[in-house]
Design an enzyme around this catalytic site. Structure first.
Site, PDB file in Angstrom:
ATOM      1  N   TYR A  87     -14.583  -5.088  29.431  1.00  0.00           N
ATOM      2  CA  TYR A  87     -15.981  -4.898  28.963  1.00  0.00           C
ATOM      3  C   TYR A  87     -16.421  -3.880  29.820  1.00  0.00           C
ATOM      4  CZ  TYR A  87     -20.690  -6.260  27.678  1.00  0.00           C
ATOM      5  OH  TYR A  87     -21.950  -5.887  27.198  1.00  0.00           O
ATOM      6  N   SER A 117     -24.440  -1.426  28.337  1.00  0.00           N
ATOM      7  CA  SER A 117     -24.832  -2.252  29.124  1.00  0.00           C
ATOM      8  C   SER A 117     -25.032  -1.878  30.563  1.00  0.00           C
ATOM      9  CB  SER A 117     -23.648  -3.493  29.108  1.00  0.00           C
ATOM     10  OG  SER A 117     -23.874  -4.492  30.062  1.00  0.00           O
TER      11      SER A 117
HETATM   12  P1  NAP Z   1     -24.448 -11.777  20.139  1.00  0.00           P
HETATM   13  O1  NAP Z   1     -25.827 -12.720  19.956  1.00  0.00           O
HETATM   14  O2  NAP Z   1     -23.078 -12.600  20.296  1.00  0.00           O
HETATM   15  O3  NAP Z   1     -24.426 -11.118  18.783  1.00  0.00           O
HETATM   16  C1  NAP Z   1     -23.224 -10.150  18.576  1.00  0.00           C
HETATM   17  C2  NAP Z   1     -23.357  -9.570  17.203  1.00  0.00           C
HETATM   18  O4  NAP Z   1     -22.095  -8.867  17.068  1.00  0.00           O
HETATM   19  C3  NAP Z   1     -23.337 -10.780  15.934  1.00  0.00           C
HETATM   20  O5  NAP Z   1     -24.196 -10.585  14.910  1.00  0.00           O
HETATM   21  C4  NAP Z   1     -21.936 -10.806  15.472  1.00  0.00           C
HETATM   22  O6  NAP Z   1     -21.754 -11.248  14.244  1.00  0.00           O
HETATM   23  C5  NAP Z   1     -21.534  -9.470  15.620  1.00  0.00           C
HETATM   24  N1  NAP Z   1     -20.109  -8.918  15.698  1.00  0.00           N
HETATM   25  C6  NAP Z   1     -19.312  -9.725  16.598  1.00  0.00           C
HETATM   26  N2  NAP Z   1     -17.886  -9.272  16.397  1.00  0.00           N
HETATM   27  C7  NAP Z   1     -18.041  -8.578  15.325  1.00  0.00           C
HETATM   28  C8  NAP Z   1     -17.093  -7.745  14.359  1.00  0.00           C
HETATM   29  N3  NAP Z   1     -15.617  -7.666  14.791  1.00  0.00           N
HETATM   30  N4  NAP Z   1     -17.589  -6.808  13.367  1.00  0.00           N
HETATM   31  C9  NAP Z   1     -18.906  -6.826  12.978  1.00  0.00           C
HETATM   32  N5  NAP Z   1     -19.752  -7.395  13.713  1.00  0.00           N
HETATM   33  C10 NAP Z   1     -19.322  -8.283  14.747  1.00  0.00           C
HETATM   34  O7  NAP Z   1     -24.556 -10.935  21.267  1.00  0.00           O
HETATM   35  P2  NAP Z   1     -25.653  -9.986  21.740  1.00  0.00           P
HETATM   36  O8  NAP Z   1     -26.244 -10.072  23.330  1.00  0.00           O
HETATM   37  O9  NAP Z   1     -26.703  -9.606  20.732  1.00  0.00           O
HETATM   38  O10 NAP Z   1     -24.823  -8.707  21.815  1.00  0.00           O
HETATM   39  C11 NAP Z   1     -25.371  -7.183  21.040  1.00  0.00           C
HETATM   40  C12 NAP Z   1     -24.862  -6.003  21.868  1.00  0.00           C
HETATM   41  O11 NAP Z   1     -25.454  -6.278  23.355  1.00  0.00           O
HETATM   42  C13 NAP Z   1     -23.597  -5.990  22.353  1.00  0.00           C
HETATM   43  O12 NAP Z   1     -22.765  -4.773  22.166  1.00  0.00           O
HETATM   44  C14 NAP Z   1     -23.380  -6.479  23.805  1.00  0.00           C
HETATM   45  O13 NAP Z   1     -22.293  -5.866  24.498  1.00  0.00           O
HETATM   46  C15 NAP Z   1     -24.768  -6.036  24.434  1.00  0.00           C
HETATM   47  N6  NAP Z   1     -25.181  -6.397  25.506  1.00  0.00           N
HETATM   48  C16 NAP Z   1     -25.411  -7.953  25.621  1.00  0.00           C
HETATM   49  C17 NAP Z   1     -26.003  -8.407  26.815  1.00  0.00           C
HETATM   50  C18 NAP Z   1     -26.321  -9.850  26.980  1.00  0.00           C
HETATM   51  O14 NAP Z   1     -26.478 -10.310  28.043  1.00  0.00           O
HETATM   52  N7  NAP Z   1     -26.630 -10.516  25.684  1.00  0.00           N
HETATM   53  C19 NAP Z   1     -26.252  -7.636  27.924  1.00  0.00           C
HETATM   54  C20 NAP Z   1     -25.820  -6.102  27.772  1.00  0.00           C
HETATM   55  C21 NAP Z   1     -25.261  -5.603  26.678  1.00  0.00           C
HETATM   56  P3  NAP Z   1     -20.541 -11.962  13.549  1.00  0.00           P
HETATM   57  O15 NAP Z   1     -20.031 -13.008  14.483  1.00  0.00           O
HETATM   58  O16 NAP Z   1     -21.319 -12.636  12.168  1.00  0.00           O
HETATM   59  O17 NAP Z   1     -19.530 -10.705  12.983  1.00  0.00           O
END
Ligand code: NAP
Length: 254
Positions: free
Chosen positions: A150, A137
């Site tokens: 985070y 991130s």
């Molecule tokens: P998201 O829509 O909330 O997706 C998170 C995913 O992780 C879901 O598939 C969830 O599925 C899975 N997950 C959560 N806890 C887990 C666990 N304990 N074991 C296995 N799987 C787990 O969020 P996203 O934005 O796509 O996030 C993906 C990545 O992008 C993350 O690493 C986040 O830090 C990074 N990121 C996001 C943003 C943003 O603004 N969205 C910005 C920078 C970086 P289940 O709940 O079914 O397990």
């Protein structure tokens, strides 16, 4: 085509990584906790592309969950691409959020990435071929007072990936830290974070983030910061004296 394994593939960026890899012809192993949502995501990808999609339900906060995914990374058919995408943020004041929530955040954002990257590199290196994509991130480039653990966890992911990419230079195995800015997914909703102060121009579309992240990963870049606006912000943050950067982050709060 070999197989790609994507963690956190049931929503957001992970589901988009799965769609774009499948569109490029990769068979898939999709990992997350919610098996129903994983099956739905898998069915959608199978319907759209002629690829094989397996589902592996695992909680990556647990030893057992990590061990089962690590076993798949060591098994056949070989995994050619690992996308360590699953991650969470608490968006709660340190000391107010329970210690267990902080530890689980580190377990998922750091320890699972370490363990799965270890399993993947161990299998890929003798083959002389493979890609590890670690979703980090822009938060890892700055000290964010509203999301302390985070920020620190993502700083670890970025430096870990860059350092490992140097170690693996010439081995045929590449490691890329993909560092998105704010992206429309379920991420902030899961953390019950109020994002109303973030202007719309700062939000990215998951399709663009994944397209740029994968393009950078397949050319072997150690670092990918999708979008010109976040590249510019990261450049400025890196050039500022740390006291000035801290003063800016203290005012922004998040
Ligand atoms: P998201 O829509 O909330 O997706 C998170 C995913 O992780 C879901 O598939 C969830 O599925 C899975 N997950 C959560 N806890 C887990 C666990 N304990 N074991 C296995 N799987 C787990 O969020 P996203 O934005 O796509 O996030 C993906 C990545 O992008 C993350 O690493 C986040 O830090 C990074 N990121 C996001 C943003 C943003 O603004 N969205 C910005 C920078 C970086 P289940 O709940 O079914 O397990």
């Amino acid at each position: 085509m070999p197989t790609a394994l994507v963690t956190g593939a049931s929503s957001g960026l992970g589901a988009e990584f799965a769609r774009q890899l499948a569109a490029a012809g990769w068979d898939l192993v999709l990992v997350a906790r919610d098996v129903d949502r994983l099956e739905t995501a898998a069915a959608e990808v199978r319907a759209a592309h002629k690829v094989t999609v397996d589902v592996l339900a695992a909680d990556l906060v647990t030893d057992d969950g990590c061990a089962r995914v690590a076993s798949r990374l060591a098994a056949d058919p070989p995994i050619g691409v690992l996308v360590n995408n699953a991650g969470v943020g608490t968006y709660r004041a340190f000391g107010e959020a329970e210690l267990e929530a902080e530890e689980q955040q580190l377990d998922l954002n750091v320890r699972a990435v370490l363990r799965l990257t270890h399993a993947a590199v161990t299998a890929m290196r003798p083959r002389g071929d493979g890609r590890v994509v670690n979703v980090s991130s822009v938060a890892g480039f700055v000290p964010r007072p509203g999301n302390v653990t985070y920020s620190a966890s993502k700083a670890w992911v970025t430096i870990f990936s860059e350092a490992l990419s140097l170690q693996l230079a010439g081995s045929g195995v590449s490691v890329t830290a993909v560092c998105p800015g704010f992206t429309h997914t379920e991420f902030h909703e899961r953390a019950s974070a109020d994002m109303s102060s973030v202007p719309e121009r700062m939000w990215l579309d998951a399709r663009d983030v994944v397209r740029e992240g994968l393009a950078d990963a397949f050319r072997g870049a150690p670092l990918s910061v999708p979008s010109k606006r976040y590249k510019a912000l990261v450049g400025v943050a890196g050039a500022l004296p740390r006291p000035v950067l801290r003063a800016i982050m203290a005012r922004r709060g998040m």
